[in-house]
Every structure is written in structure tokens, then in C-alpha cells.
Design a protein around this motif. Structure first.
Motif, mmCIF file in Angstrom:
data_model
loop_
_atom_site.group_PDB
_atom_site.id
_atom_site.type_symbol
_atom_site.label_atom_id
_atom_site.label_comp_id
_atom_site.label_asym_id
_atom_site.label_seq_id
_atom_site.Cartn_x
_atom_site.Cartn_y
_atom_site.Cartn_z
ATOM 1 N N ASP A 480 0.828 -1.203 0.000
ATOM 2 C CA ASP A 480 0.000 0.000 0.000
ATOM 3 C C ASP A 480 0.867 1.260 0.000
ATOM 4 O O ASP A 480 2.005 1.264 0.487
ATOM 5 N N LEU A 481 0.312 2.358 -0.523
ATOM 6 C CA LEU A 481 1.028 3.631 -0.507
ATOM 7 C C LEU A 481 0.061 4.779 -0.286
ATOM 8 O O LEU A 481 -1.146 4.661 -0.533
ATOM 9 N N PHE A 482 0.623 5.897 0.180
ATOM 10 C CA PHE A 482 -0.162 7.109 0.419
ATOM 11 C C PHE A 482 0.706 8.292 0.030
ATOM 12 O O PHE A 482 1.896 8.337 0.340
ATOM 13 N N VAL A 483 0.083 9.287 -0.644
ATOM 14 C CA VAL A 483 0.804 10.469 -1.102
ATOM 15 C C VAL A 483 0.197 11.696 -0.418
ATOM 16 O O VAL A 483 -1.010 11.937 -0.507
ATOM 17 N N THR A 484 1.023 12.470 0.279
ATOM 18 C CA THR A 484 0.546 13.667 0.983
ATOM 19 C C THR A 484 0.354 14.818 0.003
ATOM 20 O O THR A 484 0.816 14.773 -1.147
ATOM 21 N N ASP A 485 -0.300 15.878 0.467
ATOM 22 C CA ASP A 485 -0.488 17.061 -0.376
ATOM 23 C C ASP A 485 0.845 17.684 -0.773
ATOM 24 O O ASP A 485 0.954 18.320 -1.828
ATOM 25 N N GLY A 486 1.857 17.497 0.070
ATOM 26 C CA GLY A 486 3.181 18.033 -0.240
ATOM 27 C C GLY A 486 3.980 17.168 -1.185
ATOM 28 O O GLY A 486 5.095 17.537 -1.574
ATOM 29 N N GLY A 487 3.444 16.000 -1.556
ATOM 30 C CA GLY A 487 4.116 15.143 -2.526
ATOM 31 C C GLY A 487 4.966 14.036 -1.933
ATOM 32 O O GLY A 487 5.603 13.291 -2.682
ATOM 33 N N THR A 488 4.990 13.903 -0.594
ATOM 34 C CA THR A 488 5.760 12.812 0.011
ATOM 35 C C THR A 488 4.985 11.511 -0.121
ATOM 36 O O THR A 488 3.788 11.446 0.172
ATOM 37 N N ILE A 489 5.675 10.467 -0.568
ATOM 38 C CA ILE A 489 5.061 9.155 -0.758
ATOM 39 C C ILE A 489 5.472 8.249 0.400
ATOM 40 O O ILE A 489 6.665 8.065 0.661
ATOM 41 N N TYR A 490 4.498 7.706 1.094
ATOM 42 C CA TYR A 490 4.742 6.706 2.127
ATOM 43 C C TYR A 490 4.300 5.358 1.575
ATOM 44 O O TYR A 490 3.190 5.233 1.033
ATOM 45 N N VAL A 491 5.158 4.345 1.706
ATOM 46 C CA VAL A 491 4.841 3.038 1.122
ATOM 47 C C VAL A 491 5.270 1.935 2.079
ATOM 48 O O VAL A 491 6.254 2.060 2.804
ATOM 49 N N ALA A 523 -1.066 -1.646 5.432
ATOM 50 C CA ALA A 523 -1.696 -0.450 4.873
ATOM 51 C C ALA A 523 -1.132 0.785 5.575
ATOM 52 O O ALA A 523 -0.759 0.726 6.748
ATOM 53 N N VAL A 524 -1.101 1.905 4.844
ATOM 54 C CA VAL A 524 -0.609 3.160 5.417
ATOM 55 C C VAL A 524 -1.611 4.270 5.106
ATOM 56 O O VAL A 524 -2.289 4.258 4.078
ATOM 57 N N SER A 530 -0.270 12.687 11.386
ATOM 58 C CA SER A 530 -0.164 11.346 11.954
ATOM 59 C C SER A 530 -0.087 10.336 10.824
ATOM 60 O O SER A 530 -0.827 10.432 9.832
ATOM 61 N N LEU A 531 0.835 9.383 10.987
ATOM 62 C CA LEU A 531 0.965 8.277 10.049
ATOM 63 C C LEU A 531 0.376 7.037 10.716
ATOM 64 O O LEU A 531 0.840 6.609 11.773
ATOM 65 N N TYR A 532 -0.655 6.479 10.113
ATOM 66 C CA TYR A 532 -1.285 5.266 10.619
ATOM 67 C C TYR A 532 -0.785 4.077 9.811
ATOM 68 O O TYR A 532 -0.791 4.110 8.569
ATOM 69 N N VAL A 533 -0.353 3.045 10.517
ATOM 70 C CA VAL A 533 0.180 1.847 9.867
ATOM 71 C C VAL A 533 -0.535 0.625 10.429
ATOM 72 O O VAL A 533 -0.547 0.411 11.648
ATOM 73 N N ALA A 548 -0.360 -7.382 16.776
ATOM 74 C CA ALA A 548 -0.891 -6.839 15.524
ATOM 75 C C ALA A 548 -1.938 -5.770 15.810
ATOM 76 O O ALA A 548 -2.573 -5.749 16.868
ATOM 77 N N GLY A 549 -2.107 -4.860 14.871
ATOM 78 C CA GLY A 549 -3.098 -3.805 15.031
ATOM 79 C C GLY A 549 -2.752 -2.588 14.203
ATOM 80 O O GLY A 549 -1.875 -2.631 13.327
ATOM 81 N N VAL A 550 -3.434 -1.497 14.476
ATOM 82 C CA VAL A 550 -3.180 -0.227 13.799
ATOM 83 C C VAL A 550 -2.389 0.654 14.751
ATOM 84 O O VAL A 550 -2.797 0.868 15.897
ATOM 85 N N TYR A 551 -1.265 1.170 14.276
ATOM 86 C CA TYR A 551 -0.379 2.017 15.077
ATOM 87 C C TYR A 551 -0.379 3.434 14.510
ATOM 88 O O TYR A 551 -0.412 3.633 13.288
ATOM 89 N N GLU A 552 -0.337 4.385 15.420
ATOM 90 C CA GLU A 552 -0.251 5.793 15.027
ATOM 91 C C GLU A 552 1.157 6.310 15.324
ATOM 92 O O GLU A 552 1.660 6.181 16.437
ATOM 93 N N TYR A 553 1.787 6.915 14.312
ATOM 94 C CA TYR A 553 3.104 7.533 14.452
ATOM 95 C C TYR A 553 2.943 9.023 14.200
ATOM 96 O O TYR A 553 2.517 9.435 13.118
ATOM 97 N N VAL A 554 3.246 9.820 15.207
ATOM 98 C CA VAL A 554 3.113 11.272 15.077
ATOM 99 C C VAL A 554 4.300 11.801 14.282
ATOM 100 O O VAL A 554 5.464 11.621 14.683
#
Length: 562
Positions: A480-491, A523-524, A530-533, A548-554
Motif C-alpha cells: 500500500d502507498l499514500f501520497v501527501t499534499d506536499g508530494g511525500t510518498i509513504y509506502v 496499509a498506510v 499522523s501516520l497510521y500503519v 498486531a493492530g493499527v499504530y499511530e506515528y506522530v
């Protein structure tokens, strides 16, 4: 003849009684044979014997061959270069009292105690300062404690201990460049992140342009290696003219070059300058608090954000859930026990996306179909077979990746259009799409499971561009990947159990976090800094699954230097 030795039953009580009687004589003005004259002309009566007993300095001054001794014998006052309040407090303490006085007078009294060899008084003043020491007191003392080096060190330690709050105090700007440098270079300086050090420095710098000449020197005490990549890039874009700007940009550039060589370095291999930093990642930098916390006890196969809520498909389940970060309760939106009409039985490993109007689309991989949920009714979309999907953030258009990841298609209304097909591309550009994301500009990003790379497809173009790629030997498996409004790609990198970041203009991934063993990132999602993984494990071991679970990274706050 035999002699007798008389012993006091309580020597301490005897001494205290004498002091009490001497104090009474002093307060009543009896038998005073000495006058001390303060700087403002005020006169203070005392006993020569008491002062001589309290201090060797006074004994030599008043009983020796000095001019002051002659003045005492002639009944003339002895002048002291001190304020009325300081001299009064000095005598009050010598005669057994416990004076209270303002901070400024306290500093003066401490100088008097050291000058006149009164260690007990000096210790009492010093202890009082330490007991009442806060940020405001420390800043004020540093402005006025000339010559009191030990007390200055205590104040600098207090400012280092509470630097973030101190740096926002108006008196922080009154520190000299040397004083600030002494504080910044301390390894016990405590901040939540190194960015706070740089922000405090710029608050001080912006007080006056005359201070810009000190910036280069002060920057040497900032640990740029502990600052996040995002903020290092922001520093590089910060407009600051002249040599100051060049010094600042050079430090940021050098830190980024060092970071290139530490993209997978652990905290054990990285030694931050501040002892307070216990956590570090090549992308997020260093921090005092652990960046991640579990906000949901079960993993999700996919996640998306809609109206302040996370919607997700559960891992190895057949439901669409609604989750609020930190709330242990969840709500099933789609599933066998819901009131959804039509299709509500889903297979495992489903992917979810929500349109701007709230319509939910689910790629039901096991049943080879896409289901649309609106107004609590689920219907199958004809002739669409998708591995993964995403909604346009602008309208009701739906983008899907075909069942085997070989094509990207766009559904507008009831019309399915092919955006790009792998088979029609040159061999080196063929792909197997696993994750897809569409930006507000309708730019499509695709994680390629075949080549360990991220592809970008701009509107109107049919040939993708590689924006980030792993070496072939790395065997990266991007999900999975996510792209922020600033253009940073998290994968999510399934093989290395990492979440990676790729920033605009960069072609190399930086490690954001590594999942705890044996978890894998599924999934991200990024929302509100906050980055949820979502993390899961394929293990059947119950002890492994409980993590296992969903983690939040500030994510680090955006650095503000204005």
C-alpha cells in the motif's frame, strides 16, 4: 588542688540563647558601637564584636590596622558599596534572622557574602536561589549575576532542563550569544525534538539583525542529524540572506548527505548529541518519546479517512469497519450482521476507498468483484474485476487496478476507461500494480510489485514514469502507498517489514519505521500529521498476533523559523 571542668548540658541551646540575646540588643539598639553606611547613605547600627566573630574579613577590617578600624574608634560610619536592602539583610542574617528580599537584592547579598567571607550566608542565599529556581528566575539571574559563576552554571542547567518553555519567555532574547552557546552545547539539554533547539535559536536571532554575525557559531551547537528529513528540506528552502543563510543551508545540506548514508541506521548505530533522545529513525529524526502507539488492537487490510474517521477492511475478515483513533470500540459498517441491503457478504483481503460524497467501493478480491455501497445498499459493479482501487478526491470517478495488476482503469459513471496497460508498454516499464493512489491533481501513483518501484502517471499521459526504485537485488515488495499534499510518498515494504518515505525530487527511499518482529506493514494512511500503519503477521502463534493492530506515528511538527 583538684580542678573542675564545667560542661554544658546543651551547648547548642546555650549558643542559640546567646544569639537570641544579641539579636534583642541589636534590635533595641543597645551597646551598638559600629555604624555601617550603605550606598544610598542609610546607616545601620551593629556590634563590632558580633561582626568580627561572624567573619574573619570583618575581624581584620574592624580590629586591625585598616582605616575602617580607626573610623570605628572615632565613631564614624564604615561605608559599604551595597544597597540599603542588602546591608539590612546581611545584618539580619548575622543576628539570627531569616530575611526576605527581592531577587536583585539577593544577588547583591550573595556578592557581599562572598566578598566578606560569610560562607554560611553565601550558602543560604545560594540554597534559596536553587529552591526558587524556575525559568523566569534563571533568565533574570543570568542577566545580573556578574561574577557569580557557580550560580550562573545552575541557571544554565535550569534553562537546559526546560529549554522549550524557556525559549518562549521574553527574557530569553536578552541572553548574550555566549550564554546561549553555553546552553546549546550542553548534552543534558532536554527537548522533545531537536527542531525546538533551532526554533529557540531563531527566536533569539530575530530580536536584532546585529545578532546575525553569531549564527554561524551558534549553529555548531545544533544537532542537525537529529532533525527530520522533512524539516531539513524545509530549512533548505528557508529564505535567509547573506552569510547567515549560507551557513544555515550548508548545515542542512550536510545533514541530508549524512542521512543518505544512514537510510537504514538504527538507534544503536546513531548517537544523538542530546542524552534525552531515546528514539530515532533516518526519516523522522530523534525524539524523546516513542513515535508509535497502538490505537486499534486488530490489523486492517486497507484504510481510508472520511469525515474525521478511519474506515477500514478487517484483516482476514469480511467487514468494513469505522474506527476512531484511541477509541477501543469499532462499528461494523458492512458485514453479515448489518442492515445493509443487497450485497453485504465479502471475502477476505478486501480493499476499500470512499468517494467525496461518502460512497464506499470495495474490491472483493476473493469473489473477483467490486461492490458499491451507498444508502445502505450494496450492488456489484458489472464487468469490473480489481485487485485494489481508489476514489478520485475531486469527483465520483473510481480508479481500479485489474485483478492481476496489469492495467489501471478509470470508471466514470458506467464507463470503464483504460488509463494504462502493462502489456502495451516497453518491457522495462511493465508492471504488476499492488497499491494505487490518486492526488487532487489526478496524478496516479502505483506501487509495482514486479519491479520494487513507484510509478507515476500524469493526466493525459499513457506511459508511466519511475519516481522511486529499489535495486533489483533488494527484493523489495511494495504494498500500500499514500501520497501527501506536499508530494511525500509513504509506502509499505512487505519484505523488509518497513514503512518508507520518498520525497519530491528524491529517487531513494528513506526508512520511516521498522515494524516490530514479526509484524508486517499492510496499509498506510496519513492524516493531520499522523501516520497510521496497519501491521499484521502471518503467524498462527497467539503471542505473535497479540501485537498486531493499527499504530499511530506522530510526524514531526513543521519547523517554523519566521
Amino acid at each position: 588542688m583538684a580542678s573542675l571542668k564545667l560542661l554544658h548540658d546543651n551547648p547548642g541551646q546555650h549558643g542559640a540563647g546567646l544569639v537570641q540575646q544579641l539579636r534583642k540588643l541589636w534590635m533595641e539598639g543597645h551597646l551598638c558601637d559600629l555604624v555601617l553606611k550603605s550606598r544610598d547613605g542609610s546607616e545601620h547600627r551593629a556590634h563590632t564584636t558580633v561582626l568580627a566573630a561572624a567573619s574573619i574579613y570583618f575581624r581584620n577590617l574592624l580590629c586591625g590596622s585598616f582605616l575602617e578600624a580607626d573610623r570605628v574608634q572615632q565613631g564614624q560610619p564604615v561605608e559599604l558599596a551595597a544597597s540599603k536592602e542588602a546591608v539590612s539583610s546581611l545584618l539580619e542574617f548575622i543576628y539570627g534572622g531569616e530575611p526576605e528580599l527581592p531577587l536583585e537584592a539577593g544577588l547583591e547579598l550573595l556578592r557581599l557574602a562572598q566578598a566578606y567571607d560569610l560562607p554560611t550566608l553565601a550558602g543560604a542565599v545560594d540554597a534559596s536561589f536553587r529552591a526558587s529556581m524556575d525559568s523566569s528566575v534563571a533568565l533574570q539571574v543570568l542577566q545580573e549575576a556578574y561574577g557569580l559563576h557557580e550560580l550562573k552554571s545552575v541557571c544554565e542547567g535550569k534553562l537546559a532542563e526546560d529549554f522549550e518553555a524557556c525559549s518562549k519567555h521574553p527574557d530569553f532574547g536578552k541572553l548574550s550569544a555566549t550564554q546561549l552557546a553555553r546552553i546549546l552545547k550542553r548534552d543534558d539539554l532536554t527537548v522533545s525534538r531537536e527542531e525546538a533547539v533551532l526554533q529557540g535559536l531563531f527566536f533569539w536571532l530575530n530580536i536584532s539583525k546585529d545578532r546575525h554575525d553569531s549564527l554561524g557559531m551558534l549553529l555548531q551547537h545544533v544537532d542537525f542529524q537529529s532533525i527530520s528529513v522533512e524539516n531539513l528540506l524545509r530549512i533548505g528552502r528557508f529564505s535567509l540572506g547573506g552569510q547567515c543563510g549560507d551557513d544555515l543551508h550548508r548545515e542542512a545540506d550536510e545533514a541530508l548527505r549524512m542521512r543518505e548514508r544512514k537510510r537504514s541506521t538504527s538507534l544503536q548505530d546513531f548517537r544523538p548529541r542530546r542524552r534525552c533522545f531515546q528514539h530515532w529513525s533516518p526519516d523522522l529524526g530523534a525524539s524523546t518519546e516513542p513515535p508509535g502507539r497502538k490505537v486499534w488492537p486488530a490489523p486492517c487490510n486497507s484504510m481510508c479517512w472520511y469525515e474525521d474517521t478511519i474506515y477500514a477492511t478487517d484483516f482476514r475478515g469480511s467487514r468494513v469497519l469505522r474506527l476512531r483513533p484511541g477509541d477501543p470500540q469499532h462499528y461494523t459498517v458492512v458485514g453479515p450482521s448489518t442492515h445493509v441491503a443487497g450485497i453485504k457478504e465479502l471475502g477476505i483481503d478486501c480493499d476499500l476507498s470512499i468517494s467525496p460524497s461518502g460512497v464506499k467501493f470495495v474490491a472483493d478480491f476473493k469473489n473477483r468483484r467490486v461492490v458499491r455501497f451507498a444508502d445502505e445498499i450494496g450492488i456489484v459493479l458489472d464487468d469490473i474485476d480489481a485487485t485494489t482501487l481508489t476514489c478520485s478526491p475531486n469527483d465520483e470517478a473510481l480508479y481500479v487496478v485489474s485483478q492481476y495488476g496489469e492495467a489501471v482503469q478509470k470508471l466514470v459513471g458506467s464507463t470503464l476507461q483504460t488509463v494504462v496497460c502493462s502489456e502495451s508498454l516497453p518491457r522495462d516499464m511493465r508492471f504488476s500494480g499492488i497499491g494505487i493512489f490518486v492526488t487532487k491533481e489526478e496524478v496516479i501513483y502505483l506501487s509495482d510489485g514486479m519491479g520494487g518501484r513507484i510509478l507515476c502517471i500524469k493526466p493525459g499521459e499513457s506511459v508511466p514514469v519511475v519516481v522511486g526504485q529499489f535495486p533489483v537485488e533488494s527484493e523489495a515488495e511494495l504494498w500500500d502507498l499514500f501520497v501527501t499534499d506536499g508530494g511525500t510518498i509513504y509506502v509499505a515494504d512487505h519484505t523488509e517489514r518497513k514503512v518508507l518515505a520518498l520525497r519530491p525530487g528524491d529517487t531513494t527511499f528513506t526508512e520511516v519505521l521498522r515494524c516490530p518482529d514479526p509484524l508486517l506493514p499492510l496499509a498506510v494512511l496519513v492524516q493531520d500529521r499522523s501516520l497510521y500503519v496497519s501491521m499484521a503477521t502471518w503467524s498462527e502463534n497467539a503471542s505473535d498476533s497479540e501485537h498486531a493492530g493499527v499504530y499511530e506515528y506522530v510526524l514531526p511538527p513543521e519547523l517554523q523559523l519566521e
